[in-house]
Each structure stands twice: as structure tokens, then as C-alpha cells.
Design a protein around this motif. Structure first.
Motif, short mmCIF file in Angstrom:
data_model
loop_
_atom_site.label_atom_id
_atom_site.label_comp_id
_atom_site.label_asym_id
_atom_site.label_seq_id
_atom_site.Cartn_x
_atom_site.Cartn_y
_atom_site.Cartn_z
N TYR A 442 11.46 -18.70 -7.92
CA TYR A 442 10.70 -18.66 -6.68
C TYR A 442 10.72 -17.27 -6.06
CZ TYR A 442 7.88 -20.91 -3.29
OH TYR A 442 6.79 -21.26 -2.55
N ILE A 443 11.79 -16.52 -6.27
CA ILE A 443 11.82 -15.13 -5.80
C ILE A 443 10.70 -14.33 -6.48
CG2 ILE A 443 13.13 -12.97 -5.88
CD1 ILE A 443 15.64 -14.69 -5.45
N LEU A 444 10.48 -14.57 -7.78
CA LEU A 444 9.40 -13.88 -8.49
C LEU A 444 8.04 -14.23 -7.90
CD1 LEU A 444 10.62 -14.21 -12.19
CD2 LEU A 444 10.47 -12.11 -10.85
N ILE A 445 7.85 -15.52 -7.60
CA ILE A 445 6.59 -15.95 -6.97
C ILE A 445 6.40 -15.23 -5.64
CG2 ILE A 445 5.44 -17.87 -5.80
CD1 ILE A 445 5.12 -18.18 -8.70
N ARG A 446 7.44 -15.24 -4.80
CA ARG A 446 7.32 -14.63 -3.48
C ARG A 446 7.13 -13.12 -3.58
NH1 ARG A 446 5.21 -16.59 0.07
NH2 ARG A 446 6.46 -15.84 1.82
N MET A 447 7.80 -12.49 -4.58
CA MET A 447 7.62 -11.06 -4.75
C MET A 447 6.17 -10.72 -5.09
SD MET A 447 8.71 -8.37 -7.55
CE MET A 447 7.06 -8.65 -8.12
N LEU A 448 5.56 -11.50 -5.99
CA LEU A 448 4.15 -11.27 -6.35
C LEU A 448 3.24 -11.50 -5.15
CD1 LEU A 448 3.83 -12.87 -9.91
CD2 LEU A 448 3.67 -10.45 -9.31
N GLU A 449 3.54 -12.53 -4.37
CA GLU A 449 2.71 -12.80 -3.19
C GLU A 449 2.85 -11.69 -2.15
OE1 GLU A 449 2.33 -17.64 -3.42
OE2 GLU A 449 3.92 -16.80 -2.15
N HIS A 450 4.05 -11.20 -1.96
CA HIS A 450 4.24 -10.12 -1.00
C HIS A 450 3.61 -8.82 -1.51
CE1 HIS A 450 7.87 -12.45 0.79
NE2 HIS A 450 6.78 -12.64 1.52
N TYR A 451 3.68 -8.59 -2.82
CA TYR A 451 3.07 -7.40 -3.41
C TYR A 451 1.55 -7.43 -3.21
CZ TYR A 451 2.14 -3.86 -7.04
OH TYR A 451 1.73 -2.74 -7.72
N LYS A 452 0.95 -8.56 -3.54
CA LYS A 452 -0.49 -8.72 -3.34
C LYS A 452 -0.87 -8.55 -1.87
CE LYS A 452 -3.76 -12.62 -3.20
NZ LYS A 452 -4.99 -12.16 -3.85
N THR A 453 -0.10 -9.17 -0.99
CA THR A 453 -0.39 -9.11 0.44
C THR A 453 -0.24 -7.69 0.97
OG1 THR A 453 0.46 -11.38 0.64
CG2 THR A 453 0.15 -10.14 2.68
N ALA A 454 0.77 -6.97 0.48
CA ALA A 454 0.99 -5.60 0.95
C ALA A 454 -0.22 -4.72 0.64
CB ALA A 454 2.25 -5.02 0.31
N TYR A 455 -0.83 -4.91 -0.52
CA TYR A 455 -2.04 -4.16 -0.84
C TYR A 455 -3.17 -4.56 0.12
CZ TYR A 455 -0.98 -1.49 -5.05
OH TYR A 455 -0.50 -0.55 -5.92
N CYS A 456 -3.37 -5.86 0.29
CA CYS A 456 -4.48 -6.32 1.13
C CYS A 456 -4.33 -5.86 2.57
CB CYS A 456 -4.58 -7.84 1.08
SG CYS A 456 -5.02 -8.51 -0.55
N LEU A 457 -3.11 -5.96 3.11
CA LEU A 457 -2.88 -5.62 4.51
C LEU A 457 -2.39 -4.18 4.69
CD1 LEU A 457 -1.27 -8.93 5.83
CD2 LEU A 457 -3.68 -8.34 5.50
N LYS A 458 -2.40 -3.42 3.58
CA LYS A 458 -2.07 -1.98 3.62
C LYS A 458 -0.66 -1.75 4.19
CE LYS A 458 -6.97 -0.90 4.18
NZ LYS A 458 -8.02 -0.23 4.99
N ASP A 459 0.27 -2.56 3.72
CA ASP A 459 1.65 -2.48 4.19
C ASP A 459 2.42 -1.50 3.31
OD1 ASP A 459 4.23 -2.82 5.05
OD2 ASP A 459 4.23 -5.01 4.92
#
Length: 592
Positions: A442-459
Motif C-alpha cells: 500500500y505504501i507503493l500505491i500511495r507513493m505512486l498516487e502522491h508522485y502523480k498528484t505532485a506533478y499535476c498540482l506542481k508540488d
């Protein structure tokens, strides 16, 4: 075969004896080249004349080849041939070399192109066709219907630009179907398998939003691109990754229309720029149309309008969950009303920062879903997955539908992210215990989701923190330029550039500043466990921004020794697989 873009050779005949004065004569008289010449007082005008002269010669040959293999009685007319010829003429502009001379204030430009390579342009398109057919098949099997339609359509328009288009088969075997029949049949078959269910309708200040589920042969699709008629005009392109579609009708149309007119996108012009050959044909050829791509979806009489963006009922695992539906409902209402004054106390400080980034990402609209959200308890947080939202952008002709995940700490939202696809989620969570604990998966899932979100939200803060200071970061790009070998061009290659973390982050920041939006989509996820707690993640990445789109292969090597702080030690991106079909993976790096 692929080509490198031609470079410019400046030759001043009178001033630079380094270049042979006989070179232009050799090019003109050798019979190996098509050439065009232009003279003018300026380089720009002389070059324009030279290209026009060159293209007229190439057009004559290509048209001759078409007319010798295709009879007009078979349905190919003069205007079709002329449009196809243009695609080859324009393609050669990128590859034509140039000689320039100046004499007494006049510029002479000679543009030239090897005759043998006109045929190679035909062969190059055949290779692209084969590749896109394979991608279309794989996409259809995975219910990525938007991708399947796109790849089959690109194959079809490239096929129609070939002189022997009526002879090519799906497979080398004699009994294999002709592509000229197979490709339109596949497109028609996919379109016939699509259906739409109106889930709800939400009133807005300017009209109504209809929320639909998109199904293929009764199953929710994984992606789908479409436009719709809003009563006055066709909408901008909407890209759905959630199996949902949103149709917004304005003014009087919202009350008077008894059906929704929706069109599946086939051409995908912006994405086609990834491959100049496809884009060239889409821009210059007469394109086939598919009436079945347009759908008339009746609006059920008396369908109830919902005055609030109400989340589906969440399964009550225990009484402590009773607050979450009300909190999410309140937030969704605020998004619908564009009034955020009363929801600050629903978030932690970090959670509200995420929410502000979310609503700034694009004009957000919450969509109705037929799928009941799932609650997962994870490391002191409760994750509520996933609510589809539509995002549109003021200055760009693009919209996206993303699933949003809310993370609760106590009775406040502490984090918001964009979900990975359901297929990626299942691929990771279905791994055995030998692959990693449930927590690590689940950490891997959340890491991918946060990685994707960081690009989208320019974090950039998140991205800066997740990469190790000494991370190996490799970016692949197709080389441009050319190397002359007896008048031929060297086959194009890919150059791999290693960046420091600082260089990579500076590139990202510049890209974020220069684009109104950035969006990522991950497909074809493969995860392998290396030594200790090292994991390798291979992804097919689709990148979209307001100025640029591409598709490539992303590899991340992630260290989970400290599960509170996952760390990326390797990040590679390449535009296409290596010649042997492989992409970067764990085996290419020391995972100790």
C-alpha cells in the motif's frame, strides 16, 4: 526506418574554398537526389522557393506511384491522392539538406533529398502501422477504449497514405485479413460495443451537468476521450480515466434538450504530435469519418435533479465512520457552489493546502459515481477512495476526469491525491506476501498516487523530498541533426542524458511555470522486488501539459527501508523501448 532532422550547411562559394564549387553540380547531375533551387535577396525567401521546387519534384514521383497501383475506379479520387501526396511532401521538409551561396547580394539556396529515401518513407509508415495495431489490441483487451480507438484510427489513416494499402495484411500469412478491411471493422466494432448510462444530473448556476457512466460490452471502461454538443457548440476534448463522462449544458439548452449528443474522439490531434508522421497525415490528408462515433443518448423523462453533490453511502465499518459522509458532502457542496468559506475546519493545515491546490488545478466539478467508495484503514489514517472529478482549464482546449482520494486523520482531511487506475491498484495489491507486506504494497500505491498528484498540482516540495540527493536521473530524447554518409542519413537514435537532482528539479520548475496544467496517466504497471526493501516500478507514462504531450516509459527504483519516508534512488524516462524491446529496470542498476 527513422531519420534525423537535416542540419544546415552554410556555403559561401566565393569566400570559402573549403567547400567544392562543384558540389551543387554533383548533386543536380548525379541522379541520386531530388533537388530544388531558389534565388532571392533574402535567405528566407530563397529557401522558400527552393523547398517549393523540391516538393514539386517529389510530389510528381509519389503521385506517379499511387496512380500506378491504385485505379480511381476503386474509390481513390484525384483529391484523395493529392492530399496523400502532401503528407510525403511535407515529411521531406524535415529531412532535406541545404546548401547556401551568396554572390553579389543575391542568395542561392539548394535543397536536396535522396531519391531512395522516398520509398523508405513508405516503409517507415508500415512499421508505425504494425506498432499501432499491436497497441490497439492491447488497449482494447485492457478496456482502455480511448487508447484502442486512437491507435486503430492512427493505423488506418497511415495505411490509407500507402500506395499498396489494399495489399497489406494483418499478419504475413496468406489467409490473414487485409488491413484495409480489418482496421475500420475494429473501429466500428468498438464503437458498437459502447453504451452510456446517465447516473444523475446536477443543476449549476448556468445550466446542468449530466453525469454518465461509460461502458464497453457492459463493463466500465478504463479511459475514454470525447466531446459533446452543449446546445450551441461542440465542447473541448474531455479525457476520462475513471469510466465516467460529464456533459454540461448551458442556458435554455439545459432545459429543452431531450438527448445528449456525444462523440467519441478518434483523431487525438494533440497527442499525435508525439509522432510527426501521424500528425502530418492528420493535418494534410482527407480523413475517414465514422458515423457510429456519434451517440444520441436519451435523457430519461423526469430524471431527478440533485441539489447537492452527495457522496454515495460509505459502508459503516463502525460508528466512528459516521462523520465522513457528512464532511465529504460538505466539501463537495462547497466545490459545486464555489464557496469555500465554511469548510476550513474540515481539514488539517496540510490537508487544506492540498485542497487549495486542487481547486486551483482547474475548474473542478464533482461527478456522480455508480461505484461505492471504499474505506481503507492505513497507518492511523482512513483513506476514502475514490470520487470522480472533472477539471477544465481557462486557456486550454482540454479537460480531465480524475478519481480523488481523501485521507482522514481523526475527523479532518489531512491529504488529497489523485488515484492510480483500478487496474494498477489491483496489480499491486494482488501480489503475494513474498513480494512484500500488505503495508509495503500500500505504501507503493500511495507513493505512486502522491508522485502523480505532485506533478499535476506542481508540488515541487514533495518531489524534492522524495528523491535522494545522489539520485540517478536519466532522461532519454530522440536525437536530431544528421550525419552525411555518401548522401544518406544515419538512422535516428536516442540520447540518454544523466541529470543531477538539482538539474532535474530546475527543469521541472521551469516546465511547471510555463504550463497552465500538467497531467500524468500511468498504464502497464510492472513492479519487481529487488534486494532488501528495494522495489523497481516500470510504468507506461502518458504526459499531458498545456504546451506539450508525450508518451514514454518511466522507471523508478524505490527504497522502502524507512516506510515513513520512501526514497527514489533511480528515475529514468525513455521515449521508446531499447532495440531489444526492454526498458530500464532493476537489473540495470545495483539495488544493494
Amino acid at each position: 526506418m527513422k531519420y534525423r532532422t537535416g542540419f544546415i550547411i552554410l556555403v559561401i562559394f566565393c569566400s570559402f574554398p573549403l567547400f567544392s564549387q562543384n558540389q551543387p553540380k554533383e548533386i543536380k547531375n548525379s541522379g541520386k537526389y531530388y533537388w530544388g533551387e531558389g534565388k532571392a535577396a533574402s535567405l528566407e525567401v530563397a529557401d522558400k522557393y527552393a523547398l517549393s521546387d523540391l516538393l514539386s519534384q517529389i510530389s510528381v514521383q509519389v503521385e506517379s506511384q499511387f496512380r500506378s497501383t491504385i485505379r480511381q475506379s476503386e474509390g481513390i479520387h484525384s483529391e484523395d491522392i493529392e492530399s496523400i501526396v502532401r503528407t510525403y511532401s511535407h515529411a521531406t521538409i524535415c529531412y532535406a539538406d541545404r546548401l547556401v551561396a551568396e554572390n553579389k547580394g543575391m542568395i542561392t539556396v539548394l535543397r536536396y533529398f535522396p531519391r531512395s529515401q522516398v520509398k523508405e518513407l513508405f516503409e517507415q509508415r508500415k512499421e508505425w502501422i504494425k506498432g499501432y495495431v499491436s497497441l490497439g489490441k492491447a488497449s482494447g483487451q485492457e478496456l482502455r477504449i480511448g487508447d484502442a480507438l486512437k491507435y486503430y484510427y492512427w493505423s488506418y489513416i497511415l495505411l490509407q497514405s500507402l500506395p499498396d494499402c489494399r495489399e497489406l495484411t494483418l499478419e504475413p500469412e496468406k489467409q490473414s485479413p487485409l488491413l484495409i478491411n480489418y482496421l475500420p471493422d475494429r473501429i466500428h466494432s468498438i464503437l458498437s460495443g459502447l453504451s452510456f448510462e446517465i447516473l444523475s444530473v446536477n443543476p449549476t448556476s448556468s445550466g446542468k451537468i449530466f453525469n454518465l457512466q461509460v461502458l464497453y460490452e457492459g463493463k466500465p471502461v478504463r479511459n475514454f476521450d470525447y466531446t459533446y454538443w452543449d446546445g450551441e457548440n461542440w465542447s473541448t476534448l474531455v479525457g476520462s480515466r475513471t469510466g465516467h463522462a460529464a456533459v454540461e449544458l448551458f442556458g435554455a439548452s439545459a432545459g429543452s434538450m431531450d438527448r445528449i449528443l456525444l462523440a467519441a474522439e478518434l483523431k487525438n490531434i494533440n497527442e499525435s504530435k508525439i509522432n510527426p508522421e501521424v500528425w502530418n497525415v492528420l493535418e494534410n490528408a482527407i480523413l475517414p469519418s465514422f458515423p457510429k462515433a456519434t451517440f444520441n443518448i436519451p435523457i430519461p423523462a423526469g430524471i431527478a435533479e440533485k441539489t447537492a453533490f452527495v457522496p454515495k453511502n460509505i459502508r459503516q465499518q463502525d460508528d466512528s465512520l459516521s462523520l465522513y459522509p457528512d464532511i465529504i458532502k460538505k466539501i463537495h457542496q462547497s466545490i459545486g457552489n464555489k464557496d469555500y468559506a465554511g469548510i476550513r475546519n474540515c481539514f488539517t493545515e496540510d490537508g487544506y493546502r492540498d485542497f487549495e491546490c486542487l481547486i486551483k488545478y482547474g475548474n473542478a466539478v464533482v461527478l456522480e459515481s455508480s461505484i461505492e467508495p471504499e474505506i481503507i484503514s492505513f497507518r492511523g489514517e482512513l483513506l476514502v477512495r475514490s470520487y470522480p472529478m472533472l477539471f477544465s482549464f481557462r486557456n486550454n482546449q482540454q479537460q480531465f476526469i480524475e478519481n480523488v482520494v481523501y485521507s482522514f486523520t481523526g475527523n479532518k482531511i489531512s491529504n488529497i491525491s489523485f488515484a492510480v487506475s483500478g487496474q494498477t491498484f489491483q496489480d499491486v495489491m494482488s501480489k503475494s506476501e513474498g513480494f512484500g507486506s500488505l503495508e509495503q504494497r500500500y505504501i507503493l500505491i500511495r507513493m505512486l498516487e502522491h508522485y502523480k498528484t505532485a506533478y499535476c498540482l506542481k508540488d515541487t516540495d514533495f518531489l524534492d523530498n522524495i528523491f535522494a540527493e545522489n539520485a540517478i536521473i536519466i532522461v532519454g530524447k530522440k536525437l536530431v541533426g544528421s550525419q552525411k554518409i555518401e548522401g544518406m542519413y544515419q538512422v535516428s537514435d536516442i540520447e540518454y542524458i544523466r541529470l543531477t537532482k538539482h538539474q532535474f528539479m530546475e527543469r521541472l520548475k521551469k516546465s511547471f511555470r510555463n504550463n497552465e496544467f500538467v497531467n500524468l496517466r500511468f498504464d502497464a504497471t510492472k513492479i519487481r522486488k529487488g534486494k532488501s526493501e528495494i522495489y523497481g516500478i516500470q510504468l507506461e507514462q502518458h504526459y499531458y501539459s498545456s504546451s506539450y504531450s508525450d508518451k514514454g516509459y518511466l522507471f523508478l527504483m524505490v527504497d522502502l527501508k524507512d516506510t515513513d519516508k520512501p526514497c527514489i534512488y533511480v528515475r529514468t524516462w525513455q521515449p521508446e523501448p531499447h532495440p531489444d524491446g526492454s526498458v530500464y529496470g532493476l537489473e540495470m542498476f545495483d539495488s544493494n
